[in-house]
Design a protein around this motif. Structure first.
Motif, PDB file in Angstrom:
ATOM      1  N   MET A   1      -4.025  45.139  69.429  1.00  0.00           N
ATOM      2  CA  MET A   1      -3.754  45.262  70.853  1.00  0.00           C
ATOM      3  C   MET A   1      -3.068  43.986  71.327  1.00  0.00           C
ATOM      4  O   MET A   1      -3.338  42.902  70.820  1.00  0.00           O
ATOM      5  CB  MET A   1      -5.056  45.442  71.632  1.00  0.00           C
ATOM      6  N   VAL A   2      -2.175  44.149  72.306  1.00  0.00           N
ATOM      7  CA  VAL A   2      -1.568  42.989  72.930  1.00  0.00           C
ATOM      8  C   VAL A   2      -1.746  43.130  74.435  1.00  0.00           C
ATOM      9  O   VAL A   2      -1.664  44.226  74.986  1.00  0.00           O
ATOM     10  CB  VAL A   2      -0.075  42.816  72.555  1.00  0.00           C
ATOM     11  N   LEU A   3      -2.039  42.000  75.070  1.00  0.00           N
ATOM     12  CA  LEU A   3      -2.154  41.938  76.525  1.00  0.00           C
ATOM     13  C   LEU A   3      -1.154  40.903  77.016  1.00  0.00           C
ATOM     14  O   LEU A   3      -1.238  39.726  76.659  1.00  0.00           O
ATOM     15  CB  LEU A   3      -3.568  41.533  76.951  1.00  0.00           C
ATOM     16  N   PHE A   4      -0.173  41.362  77.809  1.00  0.00           N
ATOM     17  CA  PHE A   4       0.801  40.473  78.433  1.00  0.00           C
ATOM     18  C   PHE A   4       0.252  40.080  79.805  1.00  0.00           C
ATOM     19  O   PHE A   4      -0.207  40.940  80.557  1.00  0.00           O
ATOM     20  CB  PHE A   4       2.142  41.194  78.612  1.00  0.00           C
ATOM     21  N   VAL A   5       0.300  38.789  80.140  1.00  0.00           N
ATOM     22  CA  VAL A   5      -0.212  38.295  81.419  1.00  0.00           C
ATOM     23  C   VAL A   5       0.893  37.482  82.093  1.00  0.00           C
ATOM     24  O   VAL A   5       1.410  36.527  81.510  1.00  0.00           O
ATOM     25  CB  VAL A   5      -1.468  37.420  81.232  1.00  0.00           C
ATOM     26  N   ASP A   6       1.242  37.878  83.323  1.00  0.00           N
ATOM     27  CA  ASP A   6       2.353  37.251  84.011  1.00  0.00           C
ATOM     28  C   ASP A   6       2.180  37.369  85.517  1.00  0.00           C
ATOM     29  O   ASP A   6       1.338  38.119  86.006  1.00  0.00           O
ATOM     30  CB  ASP A   6       3.656  37.948  83.591  1.00  0.00           C
ATOM     31  N   ALA A   7       3.024  36.659  86.242  1.00  0.00           N
ATOM     32  CA  ALA A   7       3.090  36.768  87.701  1.00  0.00           C
ATOM     33  C   ALA A   7       4.131  37.816  88.061  1.00  0.00           C
ATOM     34  O   ALA A   7       5.005  38.139  87.268  1.00  0.00           O
ATOM     35  CB  ALA A   7       3.477  35.431  88.315  1.00  0.00           C
TER      36      ALA A   7
END
Length: 157
Positions: free
Chosen positions: A58-64
């Motif tokens: 799994m990948v979780l991208f975190v951004d504004a």
């Protein structure tokens, strides 16, 4: 489960630094639950990240985000999108990275985007108070989602 958490944005442009604040919190929390986590922080998504996804489930991208959301954040699944025939690093998004990972032979079981609505992207190394509150809400929503899915699904190991 092997989870790759990718936080990105410019930590010297106020709320654009959300990825550098929230991604480490998520990674630490997941590790505390026995998950295998790789944390990646950068100013923007680069093609090299796709190779790093080898072995991740799994990948979780975190951004504004500059887009306003009623909740102050969005949490949505990401699917592979676009091809790797052109290289324009300013247009790379999570879907493009997933597509490149597939082309490299690293398909992922699932991918998610946790994006927090920013207020100001001026020069400063601290989040605005409004964005900091949204980070707290986004992190709480992620934890709730994770715990609910674990209650329904057997652990991935």
């Amino acid at each position: 489960m092997r989870v790759h958490v990718i936080g990105y944005g410019n930590p010297f442009r106020q709320d654009d630094g959300v990825g550098h604040v929230l991604a480490p919190q998520v990674a630490t929390w997941l590790e505390g639950r026995g998950e295998t986590v790789m944390l990646h922080l950068d100013h923007q998504l680069l093609p090299e990240v796709a190779a790093d996804l080898a072995g991740a489930e799994m990948v979780l991208f975190v951004d504004a985000s500059v887009a306003f959301s009623e909740a102050g954040y969005i949490f949505v699944p990401v699917v592979p999108d676009g091809g790797s025939e052109s290289l324009n690093i300013h247009s790379f998004g999570p879907g493009w990275i997933l597509r490149l990972a597939e082309e490299l032979g690293h398909p992922l079981r699932e991918a998610w985007m946790l994006s927090v609505s920013g207020v100001s992207f001026d020069f400063d190394d601290a989040l605005t108070p409004e964005c900091a509150e949204r980070v707290v809400a986004a992190f709480a929503a992620f934890r709730k989602w994770w715990e609910e899915r674990r209650a329904v699904e057997p652990p991935w190991k």
